[in-house]
Design an enzyme around this catalytic site. Structure first.
Site, PDB file in Angstrom:
ATOM      1  N   LEU A 169       0.807  -1.222   0.000  1.00 15.80           N
ATOM      2  CA  LEU A 169       0.000   0.000   0.000  1.00 15.80           C
ATOM      3  C   LEU A 169       0.842   1.274   0.000  1.00 15.80           C
ATOM      4  O   LEU A 169       0.504   2.260   0.647  1.00 15.80           O
ATOM      5  CB  LEU A 169      -0.970  -0.020   1.188  1.00 15.80           C
ATOM      6  CG  LEU A 169      -1.944  -1.202   1.195  1.00 15.80           C
ATOM      7  CD1 LEU A 169      -2.794  -1.201   2.466  1.00 15.80           C
ATOM      8  CD2 LEU A 169      -2.843  -1.193  -0.044  1.00 15.80           C
ATOM      9  N   MET A 221       1.137   3.907  -5.105  1.00 15.53           N
ATOM     10  CA  MET A 221       0.481   3.289  -6.274  1.00 15.53           C
ATOM     11  C   MET A 221      -0.560   2.257  -5.825  1.00 15.53           C
ATOM     12  O   MET A 221      -1.676   2.224  -6.335  1.00 15.53           O
ATOM     13  CB  MET A 221       1.506   2.608  -7.195  1.00 15.53           C
ATOM     14  CG  MET A 221       2.356   3.537  -8.026  1.00 15.53           C
ATOM     15  SD  MET A 221       1.420   4.457  -9.269  1.00 15.53           S
ATOM     16  CE  MET A 221       1.077   3.207 -10.491  1.00 15.53           C
ATOM     17  N   THR A 228       3.526  -3.692   6.826  1.00 10.18           N
ATOM     18  CA  THR A 228       3.323  -3.048   8.121  1.00 10.18           C
ATOM     19  C   THR A 228       1.858  -2.619   8.193  1.00 10.18           C
ATOM     20  O   THR A 228       1.391  -1.828   7.367  1.00 10.18           O
ATOM     21  CB  THR A 228       4.238  -1.809   8.270  1.00 10.18           C
ATOM     22  OG1 THR A 228       4.108  -1.046   7.073  1.00 10.18           O
ATOM     23  CG2 THR A 228       5.673  -2.192   8.456  1.00 10.18           C
ATOM     24  N   VAL A 280       4.066  -4.275  -5.083  1.00  9.37           N
ATOM     25  CA  VAL A 280       5.329  -4.061  -4.363  1.00  9.37           C
ATOM     26  C   VAL A 280       6.439  -3.871  -5.383  1.00  9.37           C
ATOM     27  O   VAL A 280       6.219  -3.989  -6.587  1.00  9.37           O
ATOM     28  CB  VAL A 280       5.648  -5.247  -3.412  1.00  9.37           C
ATOM     29  CG1 VAL A 280       4.533  -5.430  -2.395  1.00  9.37           C
ATOM     30  CG2 VAL A 280       5.886  -6.536  -4.178  1.00  9.37           C
ATOM     31  N   ASN A 333       6.353  -2.805 -12.183  1.00 11.66           N
ATOM     32  CA  ASN A 333       7.105  -2.737 -13.441  1.00 11.66           C
ATOM     33  C   ASN A 333       8.083  -3.903 -13.504  1.00 11.66           C
ATOM     34  O   ASN A 333       9.295  -3.724 -13.528  1.00 11.66           O
ATOM     35  CB  ASN A 333       7.888  -1.421 -13.517  1.00 11.66           C
ATOM     36  CG  ASN A 333       7.116  -0.340 -14.248  1.00 11.66           C
ATOM     37  OD1 ASN A 333       6.271  -0.625 -15.112  1.00 11.66           O
ATOM     38  ND2 ASN A 333       7.415   0.906 -13.922  1.00 11.66           N
ATOM     39  N   SER A 344       0.125   1.978 -16.197  1.00 13.19           N
ATOM     40  CA  SER A 344       0.765   3.263 -16.444  1.00 13.19           C
ATOM     41  C   SER A 344      -0.151   4.416 -16.106  1.00 13.19           C
ATOM     42  O   SER A 344      -1.364   4.330 -16.247  1.00 13.19           O
ATOM     43  CB  SER A 344       1.177   3.374 -17.909  1.00 13.19           C
ATOM     44  OG  SER A 344       1.767   4.651 -18.128  1.00 13.19           O
ATOM     45  N   GLY A 393       1.156   6.754 -13.465  1.00 20.08           N
ATOM     46  CA  GLY A 393       1.642   7.322 -12.214  1.00 20.08           C
ATOM     47  C   GLY A 393       0.573   7.296 -11.137  1.00 20.08           C
ATOM     48  O   GLY A 393      -0.440   6.593 -11.253  1.00 20.08           O
ATOM     49  N   LYS A 438       4.330  -3.018 -21.494  1.00 20.61           N
ATOM     50  CA  LYS A 438       4.542  -1.884 -20.581  1.00 20.61           C
ATOM     51  C   LYS A 438       5.989  -1.409 -20.650  1.00 20.61           C
ATOM     52  O   LYS A 438       6.271  -0.213 -20.619  1.00 20.61           O
ATOM     53  CB  LYS A 438       4.186  -2.285 -19.134  1.00 20.61           C
ATOM     54  CG  LYS A 438       4.521  -1.216 -18.079  1.00 20.61           C
ATOM     55  CD  LYS A 438       3.809   0.081 -18.375  1.00 20.61           C
ATOM     56  CE  LYS A 438       3.927   1.199 -17.364  1.00 20.61           C
ATOM     57  NZ  LYS A 438       5.127   1.524 -16.693  1.00 20.61           N
ATOM     58  N   HIS A 498       6.336   0.603 -23.669  1.00 20.28           N
ATOM     59  CA  HIS A 498       5.690   1.896 -23.379  1.00 20.28           C
ATOM     60  C   HIS A 498       6.708   2.821 -22.717  1.00 20.28           C
ATOM     61  O   HIS A 498       6.852   3.987 -23.073  1.00 20.28           O
ATOM     62  CB  HIS A 498       4.473   1.677 -22.468  1.00 20.28           C
ATOM     63  CG  HIS A 498       3.984   2.924 -21.788  1.00 20.28           C
ATOM     64  ND1 HIS A 498       4.625   3.479 -20.699  1.00 20.28           N
ATOM     65  CD2 HIS A 498       2.934   3.740 -22.070  1.00 20.28           C
ATOM     66  CE1 HIS A 498       3.993   4.583 -20.327  1.00 20.28           C
ATOM     67  NE2 HIS A 498       2.958   4.765 -21.140  1.00 20.28           N
ATOM     68  N   ASN A 499       7.420   2.294 -21.726  1.00 16.20           N
ATOM     69  CA  ASN A 499       8.389   3.127 -21.012  1.00 16.20           C
ATOM     70  C   ASN A 499       9.563   3.519 -21.904  1.00 16.20           C
ATOM     71  O   ASN A 499      10.066   4.628 -21.797  1.00 16.20           O
ATOM     72  CB  ASN A 499       8.874   2.409 -19.757  1.00 16.20           C
ATOM     73  CG  ASN A 499       7.861   2.470 -18.636  1.00 16.20           C
ATOM     74  OD1 ASN A 499       6.667   2.620 -18.879  1.00 16.20           O
ATOM     75  ND2 ASN A 499       8.314   2.352 -17.406  1.00 16.20           N
ATOM     76  N   GLU A 520       8.364   6.231 -23.811  1.00 17.68           N
ATOM     77  CA  GLU A 520       8.280   7.384 -22.886  1.00 17.68           C
ATOM     78  C   GLU A 520       9.649   8.084 -22.794  1.00 17.68           C
ATOM     79  O   GLU A 520       9.742   9.311 -22.885  1.00 17.68           O
ATOM     80  CB  GLU A 520       7.832   6.855 -21.513  1.00 17.68           C
ATOM     81  CG  GLU A 520       7.907   7.813 -20.346  1.00 17.68           C
ATOM     82  CD  GLU A 520       7.556   7.101 -19.016  1.00 17.68           C
ATOM     83  OE1 GLU A 520       6.505   6.423 -18.958  1.00 17.68           O
ATOM     84  OE2 GLU A 520       8.331   7.215 -18.056  1.00 17.68           O
TER      85      GLU A 520
HETATM   86  C1  6PG Z   1       4.196   4.985 -16.042  1.00 23.86           C
HETATM   87  C2  6PG Z   1       5.670   5.264 -15.903  1.00 23.86           C
HETATM   88  C3  6PG Z   1       6.275   4.642 -14.699  1.00 23.86           C
HETATM   89  C4  6PG Z   1       7.784   4.788 -14.639  1.00 23.86           C
HETATM   90  C5  6PG Z   1       8.205   6.146 -14.328  1.00 23.86           C
HETATM   91  C6  6PG Z   1       9.653   6.310 -13.928  1.00 23.86           C
HETATM   92  O1  6PG Z   1       3.876   4.425 -17.063  1.00 23.86           O
HETATM   93  O2  6PG Z   1       3.418   5.348 -15.172  1.00 23.86           O
HETATM   94  O3  6PG Z   1       6.316   4.743 -17.011  1.00 23.86           O
HETATM   95  O4  6PG Z   1       5.942   3.295 -14.718  1.00 23.86           O
HETATM   96  O5  6PG Z   1       8.275   3.937 -13.690  1.00 23.86           O
HETATM   97  O6  6PG Z   1       7.898   7.001 -15.361  1.00 23.86           O
HETATM   98  O7  6PG Z   1      10.542   5.845 -14.878  1.00 23.86           O
HETATM   99  P1  6PG Z   1      12.087   6.245 -14.758  1.00 23.86           P
HETATM  100  O8  6PG Z   1      12.402   6.447 -13.326  1.00 23.86           O
HETATM  101  O9  6PG Z   1      12.828   5.095 -15.335  1.00 23.86           O
HETATM  102  O10 6PG Z   1      12.226   7.507 -15.540  1.00 23.86           O
END
Ligand code: 6PG
Length: 479
Positions: A12, A15, A36, A76, A104, A130, A132, A185, A188-189, A192
């Site tokens: 918890l 996210m 905890t 986690v 991730n 994804s 955040g 995913k 995706h990153n 990103e």
């Molecule tokens: C998402 C993001 C997330 C990712 C952060 C940090 O889709 O919400 O991709 O999962 O972990 O953006 O990524 P970095 O710390 O590697 O920049």
């Protein structure tokens, strides 16, 4: 309050809590658990009014609170902590129950865990999430893998809590078996990272070549965000650039250390692309640019190196240059997505995942970090032609790049002349030019390999493998 939870969330941190609250706000009874217990109680105390939660102090109570088949979401840290949680809970579960890993995770770990849990009849669903913290609470883009049948019972719940695209479609689909969700995913990153690097280069060019201030550049990004570049990352870029540091009165971007960090998913995207033999040069440059920024000793030692003399642009020239940068950014962005989708195509062939690329584009349209208006056009391109060899083969994208390419090249000329590093733009253009080239110097590479190592080559005019007797009379033999 119902005593049987439809879903449980363990882990918890922010996210996990936000995801649990999202389920609760959507009418599900959610069992919550944390290593905890204080955190579990804090969540229920602070947010209990948002829906029905069952606070569980022990793993046993947590599992007992879940209706069958049990749906247990693990939020986690990837790696060891995920394995530890699985080891703790798996013995308490029964065949047909599901463990959903929303972290991730590396897709290879997900494949391993899925195979091990399958032996016990437990469905392991590696789900990329994804968006955040905000997305987890109000609607993320969700990329679940794992057994297709688990989606029958899990899918409707995920569809309810996910983001919705402009046409109302939920931003979640069953991506494919075992590690497919976490793989998508990861890509995706990677995209990103590339998007962020390209935006960074556009910013640097607007500042160093065109001479705009961060506040002016924020306005330019705001304008771009009303057009084809409309996306979350462009939107937040304008916000960050417009922000002024309260302590110094300086633009915020000027008081932040210019060393970009990374948690590793971009790096994985490149490492795995190397293994799959997929050229993701734009994504790779983005990862390398972050590493380079962090080498402070090396950068300090290099500051005295010679560079070109700066030249200033007139206001009219600066305006025209900004328009060109928009073209370069858009064209380079198409290339990043082309490379990312190529990597997914290669993986789906390698692992027999049968991933629908149109659906991937569709679920990235909302909720996730790379959400962008143009993803709807990528979706349309793959929906029209699922066997599209590359996004660049789509008529609309090809025409847009054709229209952008002169400006794209001009921007790189200006960057080179003024000494502004633009590895992302340059890699994207090189990829584009290499793909469309009639002949590549790879023929020469083959000749060199044959010369020093008798590695053989294939000819353009005949089948077979050949070797030239370089050290002797240079006659050719069939290998
Ligand atoms: C998402 C993001 C997330 C990712 C952060 C940090 O889709 O919400 O991709 O999962 O972990 O953006 O990524 P970095 O710390 O590697 O920049």
């Amino acid at each position: 309050m119902s005593t049987t939870a439809q879903i449980g969330v363990t882990g918890l941190a922010v996210m996990g809590s936000n995801l649990a609250r999202n389920f609760a706000r959507n009418g599900y009874t959610v069992a919550v658990h944390n290593r905890t217990a204080a955190r579990t109680h804090a969540l229920v105390k602070d947010h209990g009014h948002e829906g029905d939660f069952i606070a569980a102090e022990t793993a046993k109570d947590f599992v007992a609170a879940l209706e069958r088949p049990r749906r247990l979401v693990v939020m986690v840290k990837a790696g060891g902590p995920t394995d530890a949680v699985i080891e703790e809970f798996a013995p308490l579960l029964e065949p047909g129950d599901m463990i959903i890993d929303g972290g991730n995770a590396h897709f290879a770990d997900t494949r391993r865990r899925e195979a091990a849990l399958r032996e016990q009849g437990i469905h392991f669903v590696g789900a990329g999430i994804s968006g955040g913290e905000e997305g987890a609470l109000n609607g993320p883009s969700i990329m679940p893998g794992g057994p297709a049948e688990s989606y029958d019972s899990l899918g409707p719940m995920l569809e309810k809590i996910s983001a919705k695209a402009k046409d109302g479609a939920p931003c979640v689909t069953h991506v494919g078996p075992d590690g497919a969700g976490h793989f998508v995913k990861m890509v995706h990153n990677g995209i990103e990272y590339a998007d962020m690097q390209l935006i960074g280069e556009a910013y640097q060019l607007l500042r160093d070549v065109a001479g705009y201030t961060p506040a002016q550049i924020a306005e330019i990004f705001r304008t771009w965000n009303t057009g084809r570049l409309d996306s979350y990352l462009i939107e937040i870029t304008a916000e960050v650039l417009a922000h002024v540091d309260a302590a110094t009165g300086k633009p915020f971007v000027d008081v932040v250390q210019d060393q970009a960090e990374q948690k590793g998913t971009g790096r994985w995207t490149v490492q795995i692309a190397l293994d799959l033999g997929v050229p993701v040069s734009g994504i790779a440059e983005a990862v390398f640019a972050r590493s380079l920024s962090g080498h402070s000793a090396l950068r300090d030692a290099s500051r005295g190196l010679a560079g070109p003399k700066p030249t200033a642009l007139s206001a009219a020239e600066a305006g025209a240059f900004a328009d060109r940068v928009e073209q370069a950014l858009y064209a380079s962005k198409i290339v990043s997505y082309t490379q990312g989708f190529h990597e997914i195509t290669a993986a789906t062939e390698e692992y027999d995942w049968n991933i629908d690329l149109g659906k991937v584009a569709s679920i990235w349209r909302g909720g996730c970090i790379i959400r962008a208006a143009f993803l709807d056009r990528i979706r349309a391109a793959y929906d029209t032609r699922p066997d599209l060899p590359s996004l660049l083969s789509d008529d609309t994208f090809a025409q847009e790049i054709a229209a952008a390419q002169d400006d794209w090249r001009e921007v790189l000329v200006a960057a080179t002349r003024q000494g502004v590093p633009t590895p992302g733009f340059a890699a994207a253009l090189a990829y584009y030019d290499a793909l469309r080239a009639e002949r590549l110097p790879a023929a020469l590479t083959q000749g060199q390999r044959d010369y020093f190592g008798a590695h053989t080559y294939r000819r353009t005019d005949r089948e077979g493998s050949f070797h030239t007797m370089w050290g002797q009379d240079r006659s050719e033999v069939e290998a």
